[in-house]
Design a protein around this motif. Sequence first.
Motif, short mmCIF file in Angstrom:
data_model
loop_
_atom_site.label_atom_id
_atom_site.label_comp_id
_atom_site.label_asym_id
_atom_site.label_seq_id
_atom_site.Cartn_x
_atom_site.Cartn_y
_atom_site.Cartn_z
N VAL A 1 -51.15 22.90 2.93
CA VAL A 1 -51.19 21.49 2.85
C VAL A 1 -51.98 21.02 4.24
CG1 VAL A 1 -49.46 19.42 2.95
CG2 VAL A 1 -48.66 21.35 1.77
N ILE A 2 -52.56 19.95 3.80
CA ILE A 2 -53.41 19.25 4.97
C ILE A 2 -52.98 17.85 5.09
CG2 ILE A 2 -55.65 18.53 5.46
CD1 ILE A 2 -55.56 21.36 4.77
N VAL A 3 -52.79 17.70 6.29
CA VAL A 3 -52.33 15.97 6.81
C VAL A 3 -53.41 15.48 7.37
CG1 VAL A 3 -51.08 16.59 8.90
CG2 VAL A 3 -50.70 14.47 7.70
N GLU A 4 -53.94 14.12 7.11
CA GLU A 4 -55.00 13.40 7.72
C GLU A 4 -54.37 12.33 8.60
OE1 GLU A 4 -58.41 13.85 7.78
OE2 GLU A 4 -58.68 15.50 6.54
N CYS A 5 -54.38 12.31 9.71
CA CYS A 5 -53.48 11.12 10.66
C CYS A 5 -54.51 10.17 11.21
CB CYS A 5 -52.72 11.80 11.56
SG CYS A 5 -51.40 13.02 10.76
N ARG A 6 -54.11 9.07 11.04
CA ARG A 6 -54.87 7.97 11.76
C ARG A 6 -53.82 6.97 12.35
NH1 ARG A 6 -56.82 2.53 9.67
NH2 ARG A 6 -55.45 2.66 7.91
N GLY B 1 -48.20 15.66 13.02
CA GLY B 1 -49.71 15.20 12.81
C GLY B 1 -49.80 13.88 13.34
N ILE B 2 -49.12 13.08 13.45
CA ILE B 2 -49.15 11.49 13.91
C ILE B 2 -48.89 11.67 15.55
CG2 ILE B 2 -48.16 9.35 14.14
CD1 ILE B 2 -47.61 9.41 11.21
N TYR B 3 -47.89 12.67 15.83
CA TYR B 3 -47.75 12.95 17.21
C TYR B 3 -48.88 13.76 18.01
CZ TYR B 3 -45.36 15.24 21.53
OH TYR B 3 -44.80 15.59 22.60
N VAL B 4 -49.38 14.37 16.99
CA VAL B 4 -50.81 15.18 17.59
C VAL B 4 -52.09 14.23 17.74
CG1 VAL B 4 -52.77 16.59 17.09
CG2 VAL B 4 -50.27 17.46 17.02
N ALA B 5 -52.01 13.23 16.96
CA ALA B 5 -52.97 12.11 17.26
C ALA B 5 -52.80 11.31 18.49
CB ALA B 5 -53.00 11.36 15.83
N ILE B 6 -51.55 11.16 18.66
CA ILE B 6 -50.98 10.21 19.94
C ILE B 6 -51.19 11.20 21.00
CG2 ILE B 6 -49.18 9.22 21.17
CD1 ILE B 6 -47.98 8.65 18.35
N LEU B 7 -50.86 12.44 21.00
CA LEU B 7 -51.19 13.15 22.32
C LEU B 7 -52.59 13.49 22.57
CD1 LEU B 7 -48.91 16.41 21.67
CD2 LEU B 7 -48.69 14.35 23.28
N ALA B 8 -53.43 13.60 21.56
CA ALA B 8 -54.84 13.71 21.77
C ALA B 8 -55.47 12.37 22.68
CB ALA B 8 -55.80 13.69 20.38
N GLY C 1 -60.01 13.34 16.55
CA GLY C 1 -61.05 12.28 16.69
C GLY C 1 -60.68 11.02 17.20
N PRO C 2 -61.53 10.21 17.40
CA PRO C 2 -61.25 9.00 17.75
C PRO C 2 -59.89 8.14 16.79
CG PRO C 2 -63.65 9.02 17.47
CD PRO C 2 -62.98 10.19 16.79
N MET C 3 -58.87 8.27 17.21
CA MET C 3 -57.88 7.81 16.50
C MET C 3 -57.15 8.49 15.47
SD MET C 3 -56.68 4.98 18.64
CE MET C 3 -56.00 3.88 17.45
N THR C 4 -57.83 9.89 15.63
CA THR C 4 -57.44 10.44 14.30
C THR C 4 -57.12 11.99 14.63
OG1 THR C 4 -59.65 11.44 13.69
CG2 THR C 4 -59.22 9.31 12.70
N ALA C 5 -56.18 12.72 13.59
CA ALA C 5 -56.11 14.13 13.84
C ALA C 5 -55.65 14.60 12.35
CB ALA C 5 -54.76 14.28 14.64
N ARG C 6 -56.15 16.12 12.32
CA ARG C 6 -56.02 16.74 10.96
C ARG C 6 -55.44 17.96 11.30
NH1 ARG C 6 -60.93 17.46 9.29
NH2 ARG C 6 -61.07 19.56 10.01
N LEU C 7 -54.29 18.28 10.64
CA LEU C 7 -53.52 19.49 10.63
C LEU C 7 -53.42 20.08 9.52
CD1 LEU C 7 -52.45 17.56 13.07
CD2 LEU C 7 -50.64 19.04 13.34
#
Length: 151
Positions: A107-112, A74-81, A41-47
């Motif tokens: 395990v869930i990771v919420e990234c911003r 997770g943070i890499y995915v948020a950036i790639l998005a 999502g906007p500046m976020t990712a969840r894996l």
Amino acid sequence: MAAQTRLPQPVLTVEEIEDFLEEVFPQLHHGGRAVFVEAVGPMTARLRLIAHERFLRPGGTVSGPALFTLADVGIYVAILAHIGREALAMTTNLNINFLRKPPHGDVIVECRLLKLGKRLAVGEATLYASGAQEPVAHAVATYSIPAPAKR
């Protein structure tokens, strides 16, 4: 009243990101696929990490290296998005605090993303045992984004 800043929107879909990870980081799924991108999502990712036996440490809890990897990916995915298919964006620093033992289970990771610049990105990752309210770990990371290729 302060003007609201509109957050950058993702340029890649979940499916495009998962295809890209499969292409450039097939080792992520060595031994069977265990990391799934659930949302961007906007500046976020969840894996989600499916906690196979290979991720457990003695005592049956999910290992620190598995949590570290999930936070980093997770943070890499948020950036790639948000920047698109850029394999060479890389972690320059990642600090993780392990807060409590995660039980054997997903395990869930919420990234911003806190900052997304042209050459540098900073993000945070909060990791939860699936279904739990309290986090099991928290990480902050900085990534270097390469300059666009000259044509």
